[in-house]
Design a protein around this motif. Structure first.
Motif, PDB file in Angstrom:
ATOM      1  N   ASN A 265       0.863  -1.183   0.000  1.00 25.40           N
ATOM      2  CA  ASN A 265       0.000   0.000   0.000  1.00 25.40           C
ATOM      3  C   ASN A 265       0.905   1.239   0.000  1.00 25.40           C
ATOM      4  OD1 ASN A 265      -2.848  -1.239   0.593  1.00 25.40           O
ATOM      5  ND2 ASN A 265      -1.462  -2.174   2.110  1.00 25.40           N
ATOM      6  N   CYS A 266       1.422   1.572  -1.166  1.00 23.18           N
ATOM      7  CA  CYS A 266       2.416   2.650  -1.290  1.00 23.18           C
ATOM      8  C   CYS A 266       1.705   3.984  -1.493  1.00 23.18           C
ATOM      9  CB  CYS A 266       3.374   2.353  -2.442  1.00 23.18           C
ATOM     10  SG  CYS A 266       4.732   3.539  -2.545  1.00 23.18           S
ATOM     11  N   TYR A 267       1.428   4.631  -0.363  1.00 23.29           N
ATOM     12  CA  TYR A 267       0.782   5.953  -0.349  1.00 23.29           C
ATOM     13  C   TYR A 267      -0.595   5.935  -1.013  1.00 23.29           C
ATOM     14  CZ  TYR A 267       5.185   7.630   1.437  1.00 23.29           C
ATOM     15  OH  TYR A 267       6.302   7.819   2.214  1.00 23.29           O
ATOM     16  N   ALA A 268      -1.154   4.744  -1.189  1.00 22.12           N
ATOM     17  CA  ALA A 268      -2.531   4.599  -1.660  1.00 22.12           C
ATOM     18  C   ALA A 268      -2.923   3.139  -1.436  1.00 22.12           C
ATOM     19  CB  ALA A 268      -2.661   4.951  -3.137  1.00 22.12           C
ATOM     20  N   CYS A 269      -4.138   2.933  -0.964  1.00 24.99           N
ATOM     21  CA  CYS A 269      -4.585   1.576  -0.688  1.00 24.99           C
ATOM     22  C   CYS A 269      -4.556   0.729  -1.958  1.00 24.99           C
ATOM     23  CB  CYS A 269      -6.007   1.598  -0.119  1.00 24.99           C
ATOM     24  SG  CYS A 269      -6.090   2.308   1.545  1.00 24.99           S
ATOM     25  N   GLY A 270      -3.918  -0.431  -1.843  1.00 21.33           N
ATOM     26  CA  GLY A 270      -3.879  -1.367  -2.962  1.00 21.33           C
ATOM     27  C   GLY A 270      -2.799  -1.094  -3.987  1.00 21.33           C
ATOM     28  N   THR A 271      -2.028  -0.003  -3.810  1.00 22.54           N
ATOM     29  CA  THR A 271      -0.938   0.279  -4.753  1.00 22.54           C
ATOM     30  C   THR A 271       0.286  -0.518  -4.323  1.00 22.54           C
ATOM     31  OG1 THR A 271      -1.752   2.509  -5.199  1.00 22.54           O
ATOM     32  CG2 THR A 271       0.550   2.050  -5.761  1.00 22.54           C
ATOM     33  N   ALA A 272       0.532  -1.621  -5.004  1.00 19.12           N
ATOM     34  CA  ALA A 272       1.616  -2.529  -4.640  1.00 19.12           C
ATOM     35  C   ALA A 272       2.849  -2.255  -5.496  1.00 19.12           C
ATOM     36  CB  ALA A 272       1.171  -3.974  -4.813  1.00 19.12           C
ATOM     37  N   CYS A 273       4.016  -2.372  -4.862  1.00 21.70           N
ATOM     38  CA  CYS A 273       5.283  -2.168  -5.564  1.00 21.70           C
ATOM     39  C   CYS A 273       5.893  -3.529  -5.904  1.00 21.70           C
ATOM     40  CB  CYS A 273       6.266  -1.385  -4.698  1.00 21.70           C
ATOM     41  SG  CYS A 273       5.682   0.275  -4.259  1.00 21.70           S
ATOM     42  N   ALA A 274       6.285  -3.679  -7.143  1.00 21.97           N
ATOM     43  CA  ALA A 274       6.899  -4.923  -7.597  1.00 21.97           C
ATOM     44  C   ALA A 274       7.884  -4.593  -8.709  1.00 21.97           C
ATOM     45  CB  ALA A 274       5.822  -5.887  -8.081  1.00 21.97           C
ATOM     46  N   GLN A 275       8.623  -5.620  -9.119  1.00 24.55           N
ATOM     47  CA  GLN A 275       9.564  -5.403 -10.205  1.00 24.55           C
ATOM     48  C   GLN A 275       8.863  -4.773 -11.415  1.00 24.55           C
ATOM     49  OE1 GLN A 275      12.708  -5.091 -10.131  1.00 24.55           O
ATOM     50  NE2 GLN A 275      13.529  -6.929 -11.119  1.00 24.55           N
ATOM     51  N   PRO A 276       9.525  -3.774 -12.042  1.00 30.08           N
ATOM     52  CA  PRO A 276      10.910  -3.320 -11.850  1.00 30.08           C
ATOM     53  C   PRO A 276      11.057  -2.173 -10.837  1.00 30.08           C
ATOM     54  CG  PRO A 276      10.018  -2.281 -13.791  1.00 30.08           C
ATOM     55  CD  PRO A 276       8.930  -3.169 -13.253  1.00 30.08           C
ATOM     56  N   SER A 277       9.974  -1.853 -10.107  1.00 32.97           N
ATOM     57  CA  SER A 277      10.041  -0.779  -9.107  1.00 32.97           C
ATOM     58  C   SER A 277       9.573  -1.336  -7.769  1.00 32.97           C
ATOM     59  CB  SER A 277       9.154   0.395  -9.538  1.00 32.97           C
ATOM     60  OG  SER A 277       9.572   0.907 -10.796  1.00 32.97           O
ATOM     61  N   PRO A 278      10.453  -2.094  -7.095  1.00 35.89           N
ATOM     62  CA  PRO A 278       9.998  -2.898  -5.963  1.00 35.89           C
ATOM     63  C   PRO A 278       9.931  -2.177  -4.621  1.00 35.89           C
ATOM     64  CG  PRO A 278      12.291  -3.370  -6.421  1.00 35.89           C
ATOM     65  CD  PRO A 278      11.846  -2.386  -7.461  1.00 35.89           C
ATOM     66  N   GLU A 279      10.364  -0.923  -4.540  1.00 36.82           N
ATOM     67  CA  GLU A 279      10.417  -0.232  -3.263  1.00 36.82           C
ATOM     68  C   GLU A 279       9.394   0.889  -3.197  1.00 36.82           C
ATOM     69  OE1 GLU A 279      12.440  -0.455  -0.335  1.00 36.82           O
ATOM     70  OE2 GLU A 279      12.678  -2.473  -1.156  1.00 36.82           O
ATOM     71  N   CYS A 280       8.820   1.111  -2.013  1.00 36.34           N
ATOM     72  CA  CYS A 280       7.951   2.262  -1.777  1.00 36.34           C
ATOM     73  C   CYS A 280       8.841   3.377  -1.222  1.00 36.34           C
ATOM     74  CB  CYS A 280       6.839   1.911  -0.790  1.00 36.34           C
ATOM     75  SG  CYS A 280       5.688   3.279  -0.501  1.00 36.34           S
ATOM     76  N   LEU A 281       9.011   4.438  -1.986  1.00 32.53           N
ATOM     77  CA  LEU A 281       9.970   5.482  -1.643  1.00 32.53           C
ATOM     78  C   LEU A 281       9.270   6.667  -0.994  1.00 32.53           C
ATOM     79  CD1 LEU A 281      12.162   5.432  -4.886  1.00 32.53           C
ATOM     80  CD2 LEU A 281      12.510   4.166  -2.757  1.00 32.53           C
ATOM     81  N   PRO A 282       9.736   7.119   0.180  1.00 30.25           N
ATOM     82  CA  PRO A 282       9.076   8.236   0.878  1.00 30.25           C
ATOM     83  C   PRO A 282       9.249   9.573   0.187  1.00 30.25           C
ATOM     84  CG  PRO A 282      11.068   7.561   2.036  1.00 30.25           C
ATOM     85  CD  PRO A 282      10.845   6.554   0.965  1.00 30.25           C
ATOM     86  N   GLY A 283      10.399   9.747  -0.534  1.00 28.75           N
ATOM     87  CA  GLY A 283      10.629  11.039  -1.173  1.00 28.75           C
ATOM     88  C   GLY A 283       9.575  11.369  -2.204  1.00 28.75           C
ATOM     89  N   PRO A 284       9.519  10.600  -3.285  1.00 26.00           N
ATOM     90  CA  PRO A 284       8.484  10.871  -4.304  1.00 26.00           C
ATOM     91  C   PRO A 284       7.107  10.338  -3.926  1.00 26.00           C
ATOM     92  CG  PRO A 284       9.849   9.017  -4.975  1.00 26.00           C
ATOM     93  CD  PRO A 284      10.459   9.558  -3.720  1.00 26.00           C
TER      94      PRO A 284
END
Length: 452
Positions: A8-27
């Motif tokens: 849940n990357c800054y929105a419910c259900g927004t999952a991070c996976a390859q090729p962008s596997p990290e939830c980044l606090p900056g952006p």
């Protein structure tokens, strides 16, 4: 509320996976970093925020990258790109030497020591760190200069970094240089940054070309005998003298000299030592150009913030030398009637104990303006022999080519609170034989110097 995570990357259900596997606090969105991508033996493309296969820099690449914290790959991959940087500066320099298009090595924050081969040799390249407080280079190695000749032809000279090129620009920026352990006594073979080549081909050029070695935002940590050394090479096709400008930097002390310019030798020198002069420009007109040198002291009271040798040219502006035996010492000589350039503007020597500004041999200080040479007192360090604000010394021919030191124009300087303000003497203790002009003001051009 749902905790922020890769699911849940800054929105419910927004999952991070390859090729962008990290939830980044900056952006505040999915992206990547070196660690997350290394699990796939890939690098992180920070522009796209996606893991990508590592590719070696192309033959036309002008930059390579270094990050000592980059994680290892399970499968060896090409390195040097921004996404997949080298992990040592030495590896980046080795690549650059094989790929002439490379002009810049960019070094991430961190401490670079283990795995490096010292001294680092960066000629015709820009070595750019993340800032002097962030990128630290710690180490020193032997540099054999016996075949290169010049003023300092030692086979066992030591340095952290060697730079300078006869024609190409060199730059060192945003680094701290550290010696593995501090020296307690002066050693002419011990250096932090050593420059022995540049765009000076004559002993004393009529017009000094713009410096082609630039040093900016560099800290030289305390403990080296010499901080920045400007010298020459007289053998091989690289025969030339270093022409260096240092600005926005700080050198933090030792038992030798902060900045030492060693061009051709004094009287009796060999042709190998004396065929190329050198030049050093210290500081600049803007406040951010200022250079600070502090705590250059030794048991013999001979340490100096700045030393300028016989065939070396110097221009200093916004220079401060603090808590040192000698602030600035200049020992120049005439070559075929030509005097090396020497200018000092807006300089300060503070908390000195021996001599503020010391002019020897045939030095012609063209300009001394808006400078403060005050408070040089023997009492600061027990046993200190002089306490002179400004000294003019006649040296005998055994030391240099003789001559009489001079100041051609001294205006708006402050020479206050020294044990002795201005002293004229000779190496044998006499005060006779001065023949060169010393101008601290005239009726038509008042000096406006404060001396008391």
């Amino acid at each position: 509320c749902v905790p922020i995570s890769t699911s849940n990357c800054y929105a419910c259900g927004t999952a991070c996976a390859q090729p962008s596997p990290e939830c980044l606090p900056g952006p505040k969105k999915c992206g990547c970093n070196a660690v997350s991508c290394s699990a796939f033996s890939q690098g992180c493309n920070v522009d796209t925020g996606a893991c990508a296969e590592c590719e070696a820099p192309g033959d036309d690449a002008t930059e390579v990258f270094v990050d000592g914290s980059a994680p290892p790959f399970a499968i060896p991959k090409p390195r040097g790109s921004r996404a997949c940087p080298f992990t040592t500066i030495s590896a980046a320099l080795a690549w650059a030497r094989q790929h002439p298009a490379v002009t810049t090595v960019r070094i991430a924050a961190g401490t670079y020591a283990a795995g490096e081969t010292f001294p680092l040799e960066a000629r015709g390249l820009a070595l750019v760190g993340a800032g002097s407080g962030k990128t630290i280079v710690r180490g020193q190695g032997v540099f054999n200069r016996s075949a290169l000749q010049g003023q300092l032809p030692f086979a066992d000279l030591r340095a952290t970094l060697v730079t300078g090129h006869p024609s190409l620009p060199s730059r060192v920026e945003g680094l701290t240089l550290e010696r593995p352990s501090a020296l307690s006594a002066a050693d002419e073979k011990d250096n932090a940054l050593f420059c022995d080549r540049g765009n000076i081909r004559e002993r004393t050029p009529a017009v000094v070309p713009p410096p082609n070695t630039l040093v900016r935002d560099v800290v030289v940590a305390k403990g080296y005998s010499r901080g920045v050394v400007v010298s020459n090479t007289t053998a091989t096709t690289a025969a030339s003298g270093c022409n260096l400008k240092i600005s926005g930097s700080e050198l933090r002390g030792g038992p030798g000299q902060g900045i030492a310019a060693w061009g051709a030798h004094r009287a009796g020198s060999t042709a190998a030592q004396g065929s190329q002069g050198v030049a050093v420009e210290i500081g600049g007109p803007a406040a951010e150009d200022a250079v600070l040198l502090r705590e250059y002291r030794s048991a013999t009271f001979e340490a100096a913030g700045v030393f300028v040798g016989p065939i070396a040219q110097v221009r200093a502006t916004r220079l401060t030398v603090d808590a040192s035996d000698i602030g600035i010492i200049v020992e120049q000589e005439t070559t075929n009637g030509a005097h090396p350039l020497a200018e000092v503007r807006n300089a300060a020597v503070t908390r000195g104990n021996h001599v503020g500004l010391w002019l020897n041999c045939d030095t012609r200080l063209t300009v001394l303006e808006d400078s403060d040479l005050s408070g040089v007192n023997r009492s600061r360090v027990p046993g200190s022999p002089r306490g002179w604000g400004i000294a003019f010394t006649l040296s005998d021919a055994a030391y240099c080519a003789g001559g009489s030191p001079a100041v051609l124009r001294a205006r708006r300087n402050r020479i206050v609170g020294n044990d002795y303000g201005i002293v004229m003497t000779s190496s044998s203790g006499g005060q006779a034989g001065f023949s060169a002009p010393v101008d601290f003001g005239t009726v038509d051009d008042p000096g406006r110097n404060v001396i008391r």
